[in-house]
Design an enzyme around this catalytic site. Sequence first.
Site, short mmCIF file in Angstrom:
data_model
loop_
_atom_site.label_atom_id
_atom_site.label_comp_id
_atom_site.label_asym_id
_atom_site.label_seq_id
_atom_site.Cartn_x
_atom_site.Cartn_y
_atom_site.Cartn_z
CG ASP A 173 -2.07 1.06 1.24
OD1 ASP A 173 -2.59 1.15 0.18
OD2 ASP A 173 -2.10 1.72 2.19
CG HIS A 230 -10.39 7.81 2.27
ND1 HIS A 230 -11.57 7.83 1.38
CD2 HIS A 230 -10.83 7.39 3.44
CE1 HIS A 230 -12.63 7.69 2.18
NE2 HIS A 230 -12.00 7.38 3.36
NE ARG A 231 -1.23 4.49 1.30
CZ ARG A 231 -0.63 5.19 2.40
NH1 ARG A 231 0.10 6.40 2.15
NH2 ARG A 231 -0.44 4.66 3.44
N GLY A 232 -5.89 5.20 -2.24
CA GLY A 232 -6.04 4.93 -3.74
C GLY A 232 -6.70 6.06 -4.28
CB VAL A 272 -2.43 7.37 -5.44
CG1 VAL A 272 -1.43 6.95 -6.48
CG2 VAL A 272 -1.83 7.32 -3.95
#
Length: 340
Positions: free
Chosen positions: A194, A275-277, A280
């Site tokens: 991740d 929420h990183r997706g 990014v």
Amino acid sequence: MIFPFTAIVGQDEMRRALILNVIQPSIGGVLIMGEKGTAKSTAVRALAELLPDIEVVKGCTFNCEPDGFLCSGCLERLKKNESLERERKKMRVVELPLGITEDRLVGTLDVEHALKKGEKRFEPGILADANRNFLYVDEVNLLEDHIVDLLLDAAAMGVNTVEREGVSFVHPSRFILVGTMNPEEGDLRPQFLDRFGLCVRISSLQDRASRMEILKRRAAFDAHPEAFLKEWAEEQRALARRITDAQQRLPAVSVTDFALERIVEITTSLSLDGHRGDIVMMKTAQTFAALKGEPSISMEDICEAAPLALRHRMRRLPFEEIGKESDRLSEVISGISMGI
Ligand SMILES: [Zn+2]
């Protein structure tokens, strides 16, 4: 002498993922998965020549950003009323070797010197070299667990703190993590996976013309490296210019509600954790737009960003074959782009 980046045949997605990270380091790096002999390491090492300059505090080993977070050394200089001058330095690709020790990674503090002389003496580690540079780990899946933990800590905090017997030294450590691995030789832990902003999967080229071109260029480079570099110099300069132009345009690329809605539509259809997706993907799409010279993010930018940003964050469904999650991703993306 290093084989030029622009002379690598094919593997467009890998090259694009690397370039996007040069333009916008906060995308957070890239994991390149593929079998042996697919130019993974060649591409990462070749990237060095294309990297732009950054502004740093003159004489600081940690590449401190003059207006940003400062290391203990720069802070001491400020305390003594010294002024911090600025200079420009080229970004680098710093390699992290597999068998690295903890001390070599984080650095060491000379406690005796601190107690006797009252000043801190710090032997910088790889995390110091890596600040604001690319940090490259070949065969990243073979890295020892305790080293991975230290990398994760530094990546999450953006700083490296070394503490011994009440003496501490702190320096910024924000790096663009690039890992290459052969997936047949083991997996990465989900938290580590991740951490990589983007992920690309590459395989060897199957068409004859491309394979012949690889052979021709390799032979030409091995026989007369200097002449080969000269032949590719203009191509290299042009790409370096495209990168710096895109960097300048990036802040002006607007992120519209239309773009955000499409991004969220994709990520919610895939039920991703966290929420990183989303973040990014937004940054990647914005960087694509800057690279193409567009004023705002287009649907095409989103479609190109999605697989890079999401592929490694998707959970495999029960009984789903390896690699099939990519098909599911493509279905969702094409469904959404058809719907508008
Ligand atoms: Zn500093």
